[in-house]
Design an enzyme around this catalytic site. Structure first.
Site, short mmCIF file in Angstrom:
data_model
loop_
_atom_site.label_atom_id
_atom_site.label_comp_id
_atom_site.label_asym_id
_atom_site.label_seq_id
_atom_site.Cartn_x
_atom_site.Cartn_y
_atom_site.Cartn_z
N TYR A 16 -12.19 -13.96 7.55
CA TYR A 16 -11.14 -13.65 6.57
C TYR A 16 -9.81 -14.26 6.97
CZ TYR A 16 -14.25 -10.39 4.25
OH TYR A 16 -15.29 -9.86 3.55
N LYS A 224 2.48 -7.71 16.56
CA LYS A 224 1.40 -7.62 15.57
C LYS A 224 0.86 -6.19 15.51
CE LYS A 224 -1.87 -8.29 12.78
NZ LYS A 224 -1.68 -8.50 11.36
N SER A 273 -2.69 7.50 -1.56
CA SER A 273 -4.05 7.06 -1.85
C SER A 273 -5.04 8.00 -1.20
CB SER A 273 -4.27 5.65 -1.31
OG SER A 273 -4.26 5.67 0.11
N PHE A 276 -6.07 4.94 3.79
CA PHE A 276 -6.11 3.50 3.99
C PHE A 276 -7.45 3.10 4.61
CE2 PHE A 276 -3.70 4.93 7.86
CZ PHE A 276 -4.57 4.51 8.84
N CYS A 280 -8.41 -3.51 9.93
CA CYS A 280 -7.42 -3.62 11.01
C CYS A 280 -6.55 -2.40 11.29
CB CYS A 280 -6.55 -4.83 10.77
SG CYS A 280 -7.51 -6.35 10.93
N ARG A 350 -14.83 -3.05 4.91
CA ARG A 350 -14.69 -2.48 6.26
C ARG A 350 -13.74 -1.28 6.24
NH1 ARG A 350 -13.73 -8.02 9.57
NH2 ARG A 350 -12.58 -8.53 7.68
#
Ligand SMILES: NC(=O)C1=CN([C@@H]2O[C@H](COP(=O)(O)OP(=O)(O)OC[C@H]3O[C@@H](n4cnc5c(N)ncnc54)[C@H](O)[C@@H]3O)[C@@H](O)[C@H]2O)C=CC1
Ligand SMILES: O=C(O)[C@H]1O[C@H](OP(=O)(O)OP(=O)(O)OC[C@H]2O[C@@H](n3ccc(=O)[nH]c3=O)[C@H](O)[C@@H]2O)[C@H](O)[C@@H](O)[C@@H]1O
Length: 470
Positions: A16, A224, A273, A276, A280, A350
């Site tokens: 991806y 990151k 929501s 999540f 990642c 995933r």
């Protein structure tokens, strides 16, 4: 010495990240030859498919690949040859959470990174710039340097950079064409800074220089993890507030709107929501938790762990609300689940919240009619089997039916559960769906997607995340 002008790039890992990222580099840098390699032959064959049935669904990707495949973009399984020819190597392999051994369930499994690094050391016969593209724990570049230097051929120098990727699935191509920033970390030595310059020159083909940030190696690696942890933390914060909304009769959309109007907070990433998902967020936060614990910072570890725990709570809270609302039992009832991907505009599943929801519904012995516009059937069965390893696939298949449209999934059902925010679910003809369902007909909106007032008018009983009944 002056920075190497890169002519040939190889990307190890055609997933991806590696696929879209390096396809865009090839598109924007016609003077550079880009070869993307992978040990997974089926994946490489799909990237080379003559009808462009690419292995990843990503809006805009096909056009990018069409514009340069066979010109200066190539996909291959010949990893060694591509490494030997390249001046610059991206390592873009998977770094999943470790399943066993020290740090199991938290630490990143760096086996794929190490194998790729050892391969580079074994076959390289000229100087290389090696770029960590995968998301890795802080100081992984140091381990790569030690492996490379211990195995290097004479006169072969390796410069290591960190260049984490910030694209989001579903918007990968616009994210890559117009990134908020490109981050490059290097050692602050003359050689490190030159290697950094070589990579910055590639991005400068299309990214304004002021958005190319150059920092130290360890800051880049940690940034990151920090970015993903802070994004996920926003979702867990808004989801925690959604529980308060449901109990008080407030409306989470209104709260998010009001809060997000503060320019210091900003409106993005405040959509409540069902939880999540994606490969990642959870993995990178757990990685940060592990790092904090290794550094003897238990309070810091607990702080980040709570972001993941809140997400688990949100998912189970939602499935419990479905059961409670359907008169405390869903045994034998038909539930239409719309969406299986972890977000819209991707076929990726995933850590998708839909997997947990369906597992919970199965435990309650409900019948699930599932529809997703992109996810392959084989992927659905694989995910559901992994989620309930105690159940034989045949048993799962008796409880879950994969449907070819929303209409088919909803027909005869007692309830519809919206798990992914696919645009086509907004356009459903709810009047027709209502006629086809058992009554009372319920809609559980886990994505704040439908017009609840309109559906209520049709006759549905609508339960929306972050909205109370008061
Ligand atoms: N998926 C996403 O949206 C993002 C992922 N990342 C990070 O990028 C990295 C890659 O992620 P994805 O592309 O999603 O993973 P992926 O699983 O889709 O792709 C990784 C590929 O690497 C290949 N591979 C593994 N070892 C290899 C080796 N030694 N030689 C050649 N090929 C090898 C695998 O066969 C696989 O096709 C991870 O560290 C992830 O955390 C970062 C930003 C976004
Ligand atoms: O490292 C990564 O893999 C990537 O992780 C995320 O990207 P991604 O997981 O592809 O997608 P997001 O748009 O971040 O969505 C993640 C999950 O959060 C959910 N989400 C997102 C935003 C929001 O407001 N509410 C919410 O529930 C989505 O539905 C989805 O399940 C980050 O956004 C990227 O910057 C990062 O590069």
């Amino acid at each position: 010495m002056s920075p190497v002008k890169v002519k040939k790039i190889v990307c190890i890992g055609a997933g991806y990240v590696g696929g879209p990222t390096c396809a865009v580099i090839a598109q924007r840098c016609p003077d550079i030859t880009v070869t993307i390699v992978d040990i997974n032959e089926a994946r490489i064959n799909a990237w080379n498919d003559k009808d462009f049935h690419l292995p990843i669904y990503e809006p805009g990707l096909e056009d990018v690949v069409k514009s340069c495949r066979g010109r200066n973009l190539f996909f291959s399984t010949d990893v060694d040859k591509a490494i030997q020819e390249a001046d610059l190597i991206f390592v873009s392999v998977n770094t999943p959470t470790k399943k066993s051994g020290v740090g199991a369930g938290f630490a990143a499994d760096l086996n794929y990174v190490e194998l790729a690094t050892r391969r580079i050391a074994a076959v390289a016969n000229s100087n290389k710039i090696v770029v960590e593209k995968s998301t890795v724990p802080c100081r992984t570049a140091e381990s790569m340097r030690v492996i490379l230097e211990a195995n290097a051929k004479p006169n072969c120098r390796f410069d290591i950079l960190s260049n984490p990727e910030f694209l989001a699935e579903g918007t990968a191509i616009p994210d890559l064409h117009n990134p908020d920033r490109v981050l490059i970390g290097s050692l602050q030595t003359p050689e490190g800074l030159e290697a950094c310059q070589s990579l910055a020159d590639i991005y400068a083909h299309w990214v304004p220089r002021e958005r190319i940030l150059t920092v130290g190696l360890w800051s880049s690696e940690l940034s990151k993890l920090a970015a993903n942890a802070m994004l996920a933390q926003r979702i867990s914060s808004i989801n925690a507030l959604s529980a308060i909304c449901e109990a008080t009769g407030s409306n989470i959309d209104e709260v998010a709107h009001a809060v997000g109007h503060d320019t210091r907070i900003g409106p993005k990433f405040l959509k409540a929501s069902v939880g999540f998902g994606g490969s990642c967020f959870q993995k990178d936060i757990l990685n940060l938790v592990y790092l904090s614990e290794s550094l003897h910072l238990p309070e810091v570890a607990a702080y980040w762990r709570q972001v993941v725990e809140m997400n688990e709570y949100q998912k189970s809270r939602f499935s419990k609300r479905v059961v409670d609302t359907l008169f405390n039992t869903i045994t034998g009832k038909h539930i239409a689940v719309l969406g299986f991907a972890f977000k819209a505009d991707t076929g990726d599943t995933r850590e998708s919240a839909a997997i947990s929801l369906i597992r919970d519904f199965q435990k309650e012995r409900a019948n699930v009619n599932l529809y997703d516009p992109q996810v392959e059937e084989s992927q659905i069965w694989q995910d559901l089997s992994e989620a309930s390893p105690e159940l034989p696939l045949e048993t799962i298949k008796k409880q879950v039916r994969i449907c070819s449209s929303s209409m088919q999934a909803c027909k005869g059902a007692e309830a519809v559960v919206i798990a992914t925010e696919w645009k086509e679910f907004k356009e459903i003809d709810w009047e027709v769906v209502y006629q086809s369902m058992n009554k009372p007909a319920f809609v559980f909106d886990g994505r704040l997607l439908v017009d609840a007032a309109k559906l209520t008018k049709i006759g549905f009983k609508v339960v929306t995340i972050g909205r109370g009944e008061l």
